[in-house]
Design an enzyme around this catalytic site. Structure first.
Site, PDB file in Angstrom:
ATOM      1  N   MET A  38     -13.456  -5.301 -40.665  1.00  0.00           N
ATOM      2  CA  MET A  38     -13.468  -4.695 -42.000  1.00  0.00           C
ATOM      3  C   MET A  38     -12.690  -5.460 -43.070  1.00  0.00           C
ATOM      4  O   MET A  38     -12.589  -4.984 -44.195  1.00  0.00           O
ATOM      5  CB  MET A  38     -12.934  -3.250 -41.908  1.00  0.00           C
ATOM      6  CG  MET A  38     -13.749  -2.376 -40.967  1.00  0.00           C
ATOM      7  SD  MET A  38     -13.111  -0.693 -40.769  1.00  0.00           S
ATOM      8  CE  MET A  38     -13.357  -0.017 -42.409  1.00  0.00           C
ATOM      9  N   GLU A  39     -12.131  -6.625 -42.748  1.00  0.00           N
ATOM     10  CA  GLU A  39     -11.266  -7.314 -43.722  1.00  0.00           C
ATOM     11  C   GLU A  39     -11.518  -8.800 -43.905  1.00  0.00           C
ATOM     12  O   GLU A  39     -11.310  -9.346 -45.003  1.00  0.00           O
ATOM     13  CB  GLU A  39      -9.781  -7.153 -43.323  1.00  0.00           C
ATOM     14  CG  GLU A  39      -9.285  -5.725 -43.269  1.00  0.00           C
ATOM     15  CD  GLU A  39      -9.563  -5.025 -41.955  1.00  0.00           C
ATOM     16  OE1 GLU A  39      -9.852  -5.727 -40.955  1.00  0.00           O
ATOM     17  OE2 GLU A  39      -9.537  -3.776 -41.907  1.00  0.00           O
ATOM     18  N   ASP A  84     -13.776  -3.313 -28.932  1.00  0.00           N
ATOM     19  CA  ASP A  84     -14.854  -2.361 -28.664  1.00  0.00           C
ATOM     20  C   ASP A  84     -16.180  -3.080 -28.853  1.00  0.00           C
ATOM     21  O   ASP A  84     -16.215  -4.228 -29.277  1.00  0.00           O
ATOM     22  CB  ASP A  84     -14.746  -1.164 -29.632  1.00  0.00           C
ATOM     23  CG  ASP A  84     -14.850  -1.606 -31.087  1.00  0.00           C
ATOM     24  OD1 ASP A  84     -15.968  -1.673 -31.619  1.00  0.00           O
ATOM     25  OD2 ASP A  84     -13.796  -1.937 -31.695  1.00  0.00           O
ATOM     26  N   GLY A  93     -15.103  -5.369 -33.393  1.00  0.00           N
ATOM     27  CA  GLY A  93     -16.136  -4.888 -32.472  1.00  0.00           C
ATOM     28  C   GLY A  93     -17.099  -6.021 -32.156  1.00  0.00           C
ATOM     29  O   GLY A  93     -17.495  -6.773 -33.048  1.00  0.00           O
ATOM     30  N   GLU A 130      -0.915  -4.065 -35.088  1.00  0.00           N
ATOM     31  CA  GLU A 130      -1.255  -5.478 -34.890  1.00  0.00           C
ATOM     32  C   GLU A 130      -0.144  -6.406 -35.381  1.00  0.00           C
ATOM     33  O   GLU A 130       0.035  -7.506 -34.877  1.00  0.00           O
ATOM     34  CB  GLU A 130      -2.542  -5.826 -35.655  1.00  0.00           C
ATOM     35  CG  GLU A 130      -3.788  -5.133 -35.130  1.00  0.00           C
ATOM     36  CD  GLU A 130      -4.943  -5.178 -36.129  1.00  0.00           C
ATOM     37  OE1 GLU A 130      -6.078  -4.995 -35.672  1.00  0.00           O
ATOM     38  OE2 GLU A 130      -4.731  -5.376 -37.335  1.00  0.00           O
ATOM     39  N   ILE A 150     -17.980   0.279 -37.379  1.00  0.00           N
ATOM     40  CA  ILE A 150     -19.313   0.338 -36.766  1.00  0.00           C
ATOM     41  C   ILE A 150     -19.174   0.960 -35.381  1.00  0.00           C
ATOM     42  O   ILE A 150     -18.557   0.376 -34.485  1.00  0.00           O
ATOM     43  CB  ILE A 150     -19.953  -1.076 -36.677  1.00  0.00           C
ATOM     44  CG1 ILE A 150     -20.028  -1.742 -38.070  1.00  0.00           C
ATOM     45  CG2 ILE A 150     -21.341  -0.997 -36.029  1.00  0.00           C
ATOM     46  CD1 ILE A 150     -20.879  -1.019 -39.102  1.00  0.00           C
TER      47      ILE A 150
HETATM   48  N1  SAH Z   1     -11.126   4.416 -35.758  1.00  0.00           N
HETATM   49  C1  SAH Z   1      -9.848   3.761 -35.637  1.00  0.00           C
HETATM   50  C2  SAH Z   1      -9.596   2.691 -36.673  1.00  0.00           C
HETATM   51  C3  SAH Z   1     -10.750   2.304 -37.509  1.00  0.00           C
HETATM   52  S1  SAH Z   1     -10.493   0.919 -38.475  1.00  0.00           S
HETATM   53  C4  SAH Z   1      -8.739   4.773 -35.685  1.00  0.00           C
HETATM   54  O1  SAH Z   1      -9.032   5.938 -35.554  1.00  0.00           O
HETATM   55  O2  SAH Z   1      -7.578   4.391 -35.835  1.00  0.00           O
HETATM   56  C5  SAH Z   1     -10.735  -0.363 -37.372  1.00  0.00           C
HETATM   57  C6  SAH Z   1      -9.919  -1.596 -37.604  1.00  0.00           C
HETATM   58  O3  SAH Z   1     -10.235  -2.478 -36.553  1.00  0.00           O
HETATM   59  C7  SAH Z   1     -10.279  -2.343 -38.884  1.00  0.00           C
HETATM   60  O4  SAH Z   1      -9.138  -2.987 -39.366  1.00  0.00           O
HETATM   61  C8  SAH Z   1     -11.362  -3.336 -38.429  1.00  0.00           C
HETATM   62  O5  SAH Z   1     -11.172  -4.615 -38.997  1.00  0.00           O
HETATM   63  C9  SAH Z   1     -11.226  -3.417 -36.920  1.00  0.00           C
HETATM   64  N2  SAH Z   1     -12.405  -3.060 -36.121  1.00  0.00           N
HETATM   65  C10 SAH Z   1     -12.379  -2.961 -34.768  1.00  0.00           C
HETATM   66  N3  SAH Z   1     -13.568  -2.585 -34.288  1.00  0.00           N
HETATM   67  C11 SAH Z   1     -14.393  -2.431 -35.344  1.00  0.00           C
HETATM   68  C12 SAH Z   1     -15.755  -2.009 -35.473  1.00  0.00           C
HETATM   69  N4  SAH Z   1     -16.478  -1.654 -34.411  1.00  0.00           N
HETATM   70  N5  SAH Z   1     -16.288  -1.941 -36.725  1.00  0.00           N
HETATM   71  C13 SAH Z   1     -15.544  -2.269 -37.795  1.00  0.00           C
HETATM   72  N6  SAH Z   1     -14.249  -2.649 -37.723  1.00  0.00           N
HETATM   73  C14 SAH Z   1     -13.655  -2.739 -36.514  1.00  0.00           C
END
Ligand code: SAH
Length: 230
Positions: free
Chosen positions: A174-175, A198, A77, A11, A153
């Site tokens: 998440m932040e 997503d 998400g 990002e 999630i």
């Molecule tokens: N599963 C992914 C990354 C997970 S972390 C991988 O394998 O690389 C996801 C990052 O995107 C976090 O920084 C969060 O802020 C954001 N994010 C995007 N979709 C999200 C969701 N459904 N739930 C929580 N965070 C999400």
């Protein structure tokens, strides 16, 4: 100087390539890149995933570089069915959906702030929404509540639970609400812009990284550059 943060290297990298007169320093395992984005002096960093990583990075950024405002960019998400993949969400306020110190304070209330919903800076929020409209006229822009917590999630059950707890939430990540807490405690203006990657359901993992790198990152770097043009 303005501080710019994102959770993932994918990002932040593109914004970094746009910086002039760039120099970087490493603190606590993270790199802080300073430089100019157009005429604006900025400091840029990748926080890593989650509330602790984000709080730690923004704290270092504030202590070492004293930025006048913080912008957090990244993906999220969707929770609201009207918010589609590729849409842009600019937060008006944020809640830490996994924070619960009840019965000392009501569930979701952050003791130091005495609120559950932490508002973003109205001027920067408006600027990010306007910058989205002018840099990416094709993208839908939504403003409203964003949730943050230390979980990706990715199940229909977890998504429904959040939707029933927070019916007006647009998106989950998440932040953002961790950065919100630190900035609110220090009275530093901040804003959060997210591209929907997503729908936080059983399909949330599919081609996530590819979307972040090839679609979300170019969109976000355009929005941030536009928001910092005066
Ligand atoms: N599963 C992914 C990354 C997970 S972390 C991988 O394998 O690389 C996801 C990052 O995107 C976090 O920084 C969060 O802020 C954001 N994010 C995007 N979709 C999200 C969701 N459904 N739930 C929580 N965070 C999400």
């Amino acid at each position: 100087m303005i501080g710019i943060l994102g959770a993932m290297t994918e990002e932040v990298r593109l914004i970094g390539t746009r910086l002039d007169d760039s120099a970087s320093s490493k603190v606590g395992g993270r790199e802080y890149q300073i430089g100019r984005l157009g005429a604006q002096e900025v400091v840029l960093a990748t926080s890593g995933f989650g509330k602790v990583a984000a709080a730690s990075t923004v704290t270092t950024m504030l202590d070492r570089f004293d930025p006048a405002a913080i912008l957090f960019t990244g993906v999220a998400g969707a929770l609201d069915p009207g918010v589609k993949r590729g849409a842009v969400v600019v937060a008006d306020d944020l809640i830490q959906h996994d924070f619960d110190a009840s019965p000392i304070v009501p569930r979701f209330v952050i003791p130091s702030l005495q609120v559950d919903r932490i508002p973003t800076d109205p001027a920067w929020t408006k600027r990010l929404a306007a910058a989205t409209a002018s840099s990416s006229p094709g993208a839908a822009v939504h403003r409203g509540l964003v949730l943050s917590g230390d979980q990706f999630i990715s199940s229909n059950a977890a998504r429904s639970e959040l939707r029933s707890l927070f019916p007006d939430a647009l998106a989950v990540e998440m932040e953002g609400a961790a950065v919100a807490q630190v900035c609110a405690e220090r009275k530093v203006p901040f804003a959060v812009v997210r591209v929907i990657s997503d729908t936080a359901d059983d399909h949330a993992g599919a081609d996530f990284l590819d979307f972040v790198e090839h679609q979300a990152a170019p969109l976000l770097s355009g929005i941030v550059a536009e928001a910092l043009r005066d």
